[in-house]
Design a protein around this motif. Structure first.
Motif, PDB file in Angstrom:
ATOM      1  N   GLU A  59       2.632  10.778   0.860  1.00  0.00           N
ATOM      2  CA  GLU A  59       1.545  10.459  -0.105  1.00  0.00           C
ATOM      3  C   GLU A  59       0.411  10.336  -0.374  1.00  0.00           C
ATOM      4  OE1 GLU A  59       1.643   6.363   0.678  1.00  0.00           O
ATOM      5  OE2 GLU A  59       0.504   5.478  -1.811  1.00  0.00           O
ATOM      6  N   ASN A 118      -1.578   7.914  -6.124  1.00  0.00           N
ATOM      7  CA  ASN A 118      -2.384   6.463  -6.696  1.00  0.00           C
ATOM      8  C   ASN A 118      -2.735   7.198  -7.805  1.00  0.00           C
ATOM      9  OD1 ASN A 118      -1.276   4.700  -3.990  1.00  0.00           O
ATOM     10  ND2 ASN A 118      -2.026   6.595  -2.990  1.00  0.00           N
ATOM     11  N   GLU A 150       2.659   7.048  -8.440  1.00  0.00           N
ATOM     12  CA  GLU A 150       2.462   5.606  -8.223  1.00  0.00           C
ATOM     13  C   GLU A 150       1.549   5.035  -8.625  1.00  0.00           C
ATOM     14  OE1 GLU A 150       1.684   4.996  -3.885  1.00  0.00           O
ATOM     15  OE2 GLU A 150       4.040   6.276  -3.393  1.00  0.00           O
ATOM     16  N   ASP A 180       4.062   1.402  -7.426  1.00  0.00           N
ATOM     17  CA  ASP A 180       3.868  -0.266  -5.619  1.00  0.00           C
ATOM     18  C   ASP A 180       3.795  -0.902  -5.661  1.00  0.00           C
ATOM     19  OD1 ASP A 180       2.706   1.277  -3.611  1.00  0.00           O
ATOM     20  OD2 ASP A 180       0.906   2.383  -3.897  1.00  0.00           O
TER      21      ASP A 180
HETATM   22 MG    MG Z   1       0.748   3.905  -2.881  1.00  0.00          MG
END
Ligand code: MG
Ligand code: C2E
Ligand code: MG
Ligand code: MG
Length: 292
Positions: A59, A118, A150, A180
Motif C-alpha cells: 500500500e 488510497n 482503496e 478500506d
Molecule cells: Mg488504505
C-alpha cells in the motif's frame, strides 16, 4: 451579568475558532509549499499472503517530512488537502508516483506485485477523476490489473448510484477496488453486493481487538465470512503480533498488512525488502526508518 458572561463566552469561542482556522490556513500554505518543493513522498507497506507469508503487494502511503525533520501524520494533512482542494493535484501525483514504482518493480522482476493507492472522496467525486486515471495509466504504462484503489466504507455509503457507476468505470479500466477501514461504516449487505469491489480491508481497530476479546474476534470473523459469501478477498490491516496473524489465518483471512511483517518504507528500501522477503517475518520488523 448573564449577558456579559454570554458575550465573554461568545468572544472566547470565536477567538479560539479564529486560531484554529489560522492554524489550518497556515498548514494549507505549508502543505502547498512542501508539495511544490518535493518534500512529500510515498512510503510502501507490504501486504503478505497469510498462508505462505509471501509478499503480494504494497500500500502506498503519503509522507510529509517538514524542514525540521519531523513528520506530519497523513490523518492530519489529508483533510487539509481535501479542504483546500490540493487533494486533486496531490492525489494525481500519488497515483502517478505509485504507478511509476509499480513499473520499476516490474523491471526488477516482481511481476505479480500489486500496488494499492488510497483515494479520497474529493478525488473520486471530481469530474475529471476517470480522465486523470486514464492519463496516468497511459503516461506511466503501468498495468491496470496490478493497481488497486482503496476507498473508505463511509465513502461507499454516499451517493450510491454515482459511486456504483464510477466503480464500474474503474473496473472497466482494469483496476481493482478495495473498501478500506471496513467495519467502521454502515454499508448494507445488499448494497455491498451491488458494488464492483474486489477486497475488504478489515480496519485495524478490529484486528487490534481479536487477541483480547471474543467480541472483537467476531467482528473480524464476520467480515471474513462476509467476504466468503460475497466472493471478495479479505485483507487485515494493522497486524502487530503472531497471535493476531494466527487467528486471522485460522478464520480464513487471505492476506495481511501490519508492523509484524513490515513497516511502511521508502521506495528504495522496498526492493531490498522484497529480495529478502519470504525468509520469515521476524527479520522485517525494524521501526519505520523514515517516519518514526
Ligand atoms: Mg488504505
Ligand atoms: P489507511 O489507508 O487505513 O492506512 C493504514 C494506516 O495504518 C497507515 O497509517 C499505516 O502506517 C498504519 N499501519 C499499518 N500497519 C500498522 C500496524 O501494525 N500498527 C499500527 N499502529 N498502524 C499500522 P498512515 O500512513 O499514518 O496513514 C493514515 C491514513 O491516511 C491512511 O489510513 C489513509 O486513510 C490516509 N492516507 C495515507 N496516504 C494517503 C494518500 O496517498 N491519499 C489519501 N487520500 N489518503 C492517504
Ligand atoms: Mg485502512
Ligand atoms: Mg485505517
Amino acid at each position: 451579568r448573564a449577558k456579559v458572561q454570554q458575550r465573554a463566552g461568545h468572544f472566547y469561542f470565536s477567538h479560539s475558532m479564529g486560531i484554529e482556522i489560522r492554524e489550518r490556513v497556515k498548514m494549507m500554505h505549508a502543505l502547498r509549499r512542501a508539495f511544490d518543493e518535493g518534500q512529500l513522498f510515498l512510503a510502501y507497506q507490504p501486504q503478505i499472503d497469510l498462508a505462505t507469508r509471501r509478499p503480494m503487494g504494497a500500500e502506498a502511503l503519503l509522507r510529509w517530512q517538514t524542514e525540521d525533520g519531523n513528520f506530519v501524520a497523513p490523518d492530519r494533512f489529508i483533510s487539509i488537502a481535501e479542504y483546500s482542494g490540493l487533494i486533486i493535484e496531490l492525489g494525481e501525483w500519488v497515483l502517478r508516483t505509485a504507478c511509476l514504482e509499480l513499473v520499476r518493480l516490474r523491471t526488477l522482476g516482481y511481476l505479480d506485485f500489486m500496488i494499492s493507492v488510497n483515494v479520497s472522496q474529493a478525488q473520486f467525486r471530481h469530474p475529471r477523476f476517470l480522465d486523470i486515471l486514464r492519463q496516468v495509466l497511459t503516461d506511466t504504462q503501468a498495468p491496470a490489473e496490478f493497481i488497486e484503489l482503496e476507498i473508505t466504507e463511509s465513502m461507499a455509503m454516499e451517493e450510491p448510484a454515482f459511486l456504483s457507476e464510477t466503480l464500474h468505470q474503474v473496473k472497466q479500466l482494469g483496476l481493482s477496488i478495495a473498501i478500506d477501514d471496513f467495519g467502521t461504516g454502515f454499508s448494507s449487505l445488499n448494497y455491498l453486493q451491488q458494488l464492483h469491489v474486489d477486497r475488504l480491508k478489515i480496519d485495524r481497530a478490529f484486528v487490534n481487538e481479536i487477541t483480547d476479546s471474543s467480541r472483537g474476534s467476531s467482528i473480524a470473523e464476520m467480515v471474513i465470512q462476509l467476504g466468503r459469501k460475497l466472493d471478495l478477498s479479505v485483507v487485515a490491516e494493522g497486524v502487530e503480533d503472531e497471535r493476531q496473524a494466527a487467528i486471522l489465518a485460522n478464520l480464513g483471512c487471505a492476506s495481511a498488512q501490519g508492523f509484524l511483517f513490515a513497516r511502511p518504507m521508502a521506495a528504495a528500501q522496498l526492493a531490498d525488502w522484497l529480495k529478502h522477503a519470504g525468509l520469515g517475518a521476524a527479520l522485517h520488523t525494524q521501526s519505520e526508518s523514515i517516519s518514526e
